[in-house]
Design an enzyme around this catalytic site. Structure first.
Site, mmCIF file in Angstrom:
data_model
loop_
_atom_site.group_PDB
_atom_site.id
_atom_site.type_symbol
_atom_site.label_atom_id
_atom_site.label_comp_id
_atom_site.label_asym_id
_atom_site.label_seq_id
_atom_site.Cartn_x
_atom_site.Cartn_y
_atom_site.Cartn_z
ATOM 1 N N ARG A 146 0.833 -1.205 0.000
ATOM 2 C CA ARG A 146 0.000 0.000 0.000
ATOM 3 C C ARG A 146 0.864 1.250 0.000
ATOM 4 O O ARG A 146 1.879 1.313 0.708
ATOM 5 C CB ARG A 146 -0.922 -0.001 1.235
ATOM 6 C CG ARG A 146 -1.961 -1.078 1.162
ATOM 7 C CD ARG A 146 -2.972 -1.001 2.290
ATOM 8 N NE ARG A 146 -3.679 -2.259 2.387
ATOM 9 C CZ ARG A 146 -4.627 -2.655 1.545
ATOM 10 N NH1 ARG A 146 -5.012 -1.857 0.552
ATOM 11 N NH2 ARG A 146 -5.200 -3.832 1.679
ATOM 12 N N ASP A 147 0.438 2.241 -0.795
ATOM 13 C CA ASP A 147 1.145 3.527 -0.836
ATOM 14 C C ASP A 147 1.001 4.220 0.519
ATOM 15 O O ASP A 147 -0.062 4.213 1.136
ATOM 16 C CB ASP A 147 0.563 4.401 -1.954
ATOM 17 C CG ASP A 147 1.481 5.548 -2.312
ATOM 18 O OD1 ASP A 147 2.009 5.544 -3.430
ATOM 19 O OD2 ASP A 147 1.681 6.446 -1.465
ATOM 20 N N ILE A 148 2.084 4.833 0.975
ATOM 21 C CA ILE A 148 2.099 5.485 2.282
ATOM 22 C C ILE A 148 1.230 6.751 2.291
ATOM 23 O O ILE A 148 0.785 7.189 3.361
ATOM 24 C CB ILE A 148 3.561 5.807 2.690
ATOM 25 C CG1 ILE A 148 3.695 5.906 4.188
ATOM 26 C CG2 ILE A 148 4.096 7.031 1.978
ATOM 27 C CD1 ILE A 148 5.136 5.929 4.684
ATOM 28 N N ASN A 157 4.396 6.590 -13.555
ATOM 29 C CA ASN A 157 5.000 7.908 -13.736
ATOM 30 C C ASN A 157 6.442 7.740 -14.201
ATOM 31 O O ASN A 157 7.174 6.895 -13.670
ATOM 32 C CB ASN A 157 4.977 8.680 -12.408
ATOM 33 C CG ASN A 157 3.563 9.045 -11.989
ATOM 34 O OD1 ASN A 157 2.729 9.374 -12.832
ATOM 35 N ND2 ASN A 157 3.284 8.980 -10.695
ATOM 36 N N VAL A 164 10.320 8.178 -6.867
ATOM 37 C CA VAL A 164 11.110 7.006 -6.464
ATOM 38 C C VAL A 164 11.612 6.339 -7.746
ATOM 39 O O VAL A 164 10.807 5.928 -8.595
ATOM 40 C CB VAL A 164 10.290 6.020 -5.621
ATOM 41 C CG1 VAL A 164 11.134 4.799 -5.261
ATOM 42 C CG2 VAL A 164 9.750 6.690 -4.358
ATOM 43 N N HIS A 193 7.674 1.409 -10.930
ATOM 44 C CA HIS A 193 6.519 0.939 -10.157
ATOM 45 C C HIS A 193 5.239 1.340 -10.859
ATOM 46 O O HIS A 193 5.189 2.356 -11.553
ATOM 47 C CB HIS A 193 6.532 1.467 -8.719
ATOM 48 C CG HIS A 193 6.667 2.951 -8.629
ATOM 49 N ND1 HIS A 193 7.882 3.581 -8.782
ATOM 50 C CD2 HIS A 193 5.750 3.918 -8.414
ATOM 51 C CE1 HIS A 193 7.708 4.895 -8.642
ATOM 52 N NE2 HIS A 193 6.419 5.134 -8.435
ATOM 53 N N HIS A 220 1.233 2.211 -10.173
ATOM 54 C CA HIS A 220 0.225 2.574 -9.177
ATOM 55 C C HIS A 220 -1.102 1.924 -9.572
ATOM 56 O O HIS A 220 -1.540 2.054 -10.726
ATOM 57 C CB HIS A 220 -0.014 4.090 -9.158
ATOM 58 C CG HIS A 220 1.152 4.904 -8.745
ATOM 59 N ND1 HIS A 220 1.250 5.504 -7.509
ATOM 60 C CD2 HIS A 220 2.282 5.259 -9.413
ATOM 61 C CE1 HIS A 220 2.381 6.197 -7.437
ATOM 62 N NE2 HIS A 220 3.027 6.064 -8.568
HETATM 63 P P1 5GP Z 1 5.971 8.182 -7.920
HETATM 64 O O1 5GP Z 1 5.625 9.608 -7.586
HETATM 65 O O2 5GP Z 1 7.470 7.970 -7.960
HETATM 66 O O3 5GP Z 1 5.277 7.658 -9.124
HETATM 67 O O4 5GP Z 1 5.390 7.326 -6.724
HETATM 68 C C1 5GP Z 1 6.085 7.066 -5.555
HETATM 69 C C2 5GP Z 1 5.057 6.681 -4.534
HETATM 70 O O5 5GP Z 1 5.730 6.071 -3.452
HETATM 71 C C3 5GP Z 1 4.280 7.878 -3.961
HETATM 72 O O6 5GP Z 1 2.892 7.703 -4.230
HETATM 73 C C4 5GP Z 1 4.616 7.832 -2.469
HETATM 74 O O7 5GP Z 1 3.510 8.162 -1.652
HETATM 75 C C5 5GP Z 1 5.059 6.397 -2.269
HETATM 76 N N1 5GP Z 1 6.031 6.226 -1.205
HETATM 77 C C6 5GP Z 1 7.144 6.982 -0.986
HETATM 78 N N2 5GP Z 1 7.823 6.518 0.073
HETATM 79 C C7 5GP Z 1 7.125 5.432 0.525
HETATM 80 C C8 5GP Z 1 7.345 4.522 1.610
HETATM 81 O O8 5GP Z 1 8.309 4.603 2.371
HETATM 82 N N3 5GP Z 1 6.427 3.539 1.778
HETATM 83 C C9 5GP Z 1 5.340 3.403 0.956
HETATM 84 N N4 5GP Z 1 4.494 2.398 1.218
HETATM 85 N N5 5GP Z 1 5.111 4.252 -0.082
HETATM 86 C C10 5GP Z 1 5.998 5.249 -0.291
#
Ligand code: 5GP
Length: 116
Positions: A29-31, A87, A96, A100, A102
């Site tokens: 799950r996303d944080i 993304n 990140v 990945h 979503h």
């Molecule tokens: P991006 O913006 O790179 O597509 O998505 C990265 C996602 O990782 C974001 O939605 C963010 O909330 C999630 N995220 C960042 N750090 C952590 C973490 O430590 N744990 C979890 N579960 N999600 C994270």
């Protein structure tokens, strides 16, 4: 060894709410959820962005999408619908740098893609 926050989750160095794992990928799950259901599907192979997926690695992306669809079916929201998003780099807001996907679901979702 790659060292994004997601690799730390894969290596169990930091906690996460893991909902699925197999030899190829992990899902948790996303944080900071952007929908009632917001799960991230992450390959175990180090790949920083979608730009870095080699033709020989196309199956990696396929496995992420199939795992997301299987999760949606298992959890009972496949028919209602859901969205998957990858993304890539700055203009998409990638934060990140481990590939990945979503999975967003659980309610009608707003439109997307509007320039800021
Ligand atoms: P991006 O913006 O790179 O597509 O998505 C990265 C996602 O990782 C974001 O939605 C963010 O909330 C999630 N995220 C960042 N750090 C952590 C973490 O430590 N744990 C979890 N579960 N999600 C994270």
């Amino acid at each position: 060894m790659s060292d994004t926050i997601f690799h730390k989750i894969i290596r169990r160095e930091i906690p996460a709410d893991i909902v699925y794992e197999d030899e190829h990928l992990i899902a948790f799950r996303d944080i900071a959820p952007q929908a009632p259901v917001h799960v991230l599907f992450v390959p175990k192979t180090p790949i920083a962005t979608l730009n870095d997926v080699q033709p020989s690695q196309a199956e990696v992306v396929g496995k992420l999408t199939v795992a997301a669809a299987d999760y949606a079916k298992r959890e009972g929201f496949a028919e209602d619908g859901y969205r998957v998003v990858i993304n890539c780099n700055a203009n998409a807001g990638q934060t990140v740098f481990q590939l990945h996907l979503h999975l967003l679901a659980g309610a009608p979702l707003g439109r997307f893609g509007t320039p800021k």
